[in-house]
Enzyme design. Structure first.
Site, PDB file in Angstrom:
ATOM      1  N   GLY A   1      21.948 -33.577  -9.572  1.00 39.32           N
ATOM      2  CA  GLY A   1      22.857 -33.304 -10.324  1.00 39.32           C
ATOM      3  C   GLY A   1      22.823 -33.820 -11.654  1.00 39.32           C
ATOM      4  CG  HIS A   2      26.226 -33.069 -14.322  1.00 40.17           C
ATOM      5  ND1 HIS A   2      27.039 -31.828 -14.814  1.00 40.17           N
ATOM      6  CD2 HIS A   2      26.820 -33.533 -13.548  1.00 40.17           C
ATOM      7  CE1 HIS A   2      28.302 -32.119 -14.137  1.00 40.17           C
ATOM      8  NE2 HIS A   2      27.998 -33.253 -13.088  1.00 40.17           N
ATOM      9  CG  ASN A   3      25.383 -36.644 -17.028  1.00 43.04           C
ATOM     10  OD1 ASN A   3      26.079 -35.734 -17.079  1.00 43.04           O
ATOM     11  ND2 ASN A   3      25.011 -37.236 -18.211  1.00 43.04           N
TER      12      ASN A   3
END
Length: 340
Positions: free
Chosen positions: A250-252
């Site tokens: 997922g993002h980050n």
């Protein structure tokens, strides 16, 4: 960080004009500063011409150290705004920040697609690169010598790929920088938008995804794995890490060096894996948590909170493996009517 190679900004704009364009004229009217803003950033990376936000006490330490020129804050955090920054006090700083992102980086997902249609500047492809049939290389992309790119792969505008990499067929790469000797198996998607929405009763609102993916040297990604770009910062995969098929990053997320992630694992946004973490097949994490170095996560575990370095965990929710085994034995005894 928000990289201008991938995300074009409409700034610079006067701070008052920016707030007005975002639909917050009342906040603009209260300003005493005539500062100019040329981009948005998180608190850690913000510079004197950037706007950022602090929505809760959890941001207080970062806020004090931030170099941002303007910060959206709640009233209780206003005293923590550095003297060089303009404090914009509002009830819901993050909501206002998203409005501002939509002004500074309008229609970003579509903008990235449009960027892939550009022909200038020309891609920089070093000698010795092999491109398969129907490969598309976007404007300003760079590919190092010795790299092989399989058929039907799309490399977006501004993407950089190091030397001696293997990029297999039907791969999509955008908003990303790859190191040397990286291996990408078929069907991988790198740099797609993260799953970010403000949940509302009438209509969920999309949050712009303006970060990048950084993949360091000697990383391998298995077939049909997906690595989402960051919201503001970067999604990072450390050197030497090996990721199996059908994994969602997922993002980050921040994955350290020499980690091993087995097939069908899922890492929710902003998960941090320190160096040497090993995850068994089908394991997953909740977002915004950290697993310390050399932690072992058994297959099918569901990790819901932080664990220190050297942990050995299992179960859903995950816990120390010895405690998990005791619970399994106790449950089996109870199911058989054994009270001993």
């Amino acid at each position: 960080m928000i990289d201008p190679r991938f995300h074009e900004c409409t700034g610079p704009l006067l701070l008052s004009d920016l707030l007005s364009a975002a639909g917050h004229e009342a906040l603009a009217d209260d300003l005493t500063s005539a500062s100019s803003i040329d981009g948005a950033s998180d608190l850690a990376d913000a510079g004197p011409a950037s706007i950022s936000f602090a929505a809760s006490k959890a941001y207080a330490d970062q806020l004090v150290r931030s170099g941002a020129g303007a910060v959206l804050v709640t009233a209780e955090l206003a005293v923590s705004v550095p003297g060089h920054a303009t404090a914009i006090i509002c009830e819901k700083p993050y909501d206002v920040f998203v409005d501002i992102l939509n002004v500074l980086y309008p229609d970003d997902g579509a903008a990235i697609i449009r960027a892939s249609m550009r022909t200038e500047p020309l891609p920089l492809i070093e000698p010795g690169v092999v491109l398969g049939a129907n490969v598309t290389v976007g404007a300003g992309a760079q590919i190092g010598s010795g790299t092989v790119v399989g058929a039907n792969t799309t490399i977006g505008a501004g993407v950089t790929i190091g030397r001696d990499c293997v990029i297999s067929s039907n791969v999509s790469i955008e908003c990303a920088h790859l190191g040397n000797e990286v291996v990408i198996q078929p069907g991988v998607v790198i740099g797609a938008e993260g799953f970010g929405f403000q949940l509302r009763a009438d209509r969920h609102r999309k949050i712009p995804q303006l970060g990048r993916v950084i993949i360091q040297d000697r990383v391998e990604l298995g077939a049909n794995t997906t690595v989402d770009r960051g919201t503001l910062g970067d999604t990072v995969i450390g050197e030497g890490t090996k990721i199996d098929n059908l994994v969602q990053v997922g993002h980050n997320c921040r994955i350290g060096r020499n980690c091993v992630i087995s097939g069908m694992c899922g890492l929710s946004g902003s998960t941090v894996l320190e160096d040497g973490v090993v995850m068994g097949g089908g394991a997953g994490t909740a977002g915004h948590l950290r697993l310390g170095a050399n932690t072992l996560v058994l297959a099918r575990s569901g990790v819901t909170h932080n664990f220190p370095a050297g942990s050995n965990i299992a179960g859903a929710p995950a816990q120390d493996v010895k405690m998990w085994k005791r619970e399994i034995v106790a449950i089996r005894r109870l199911s058989k009517g054994d009270k001993t």
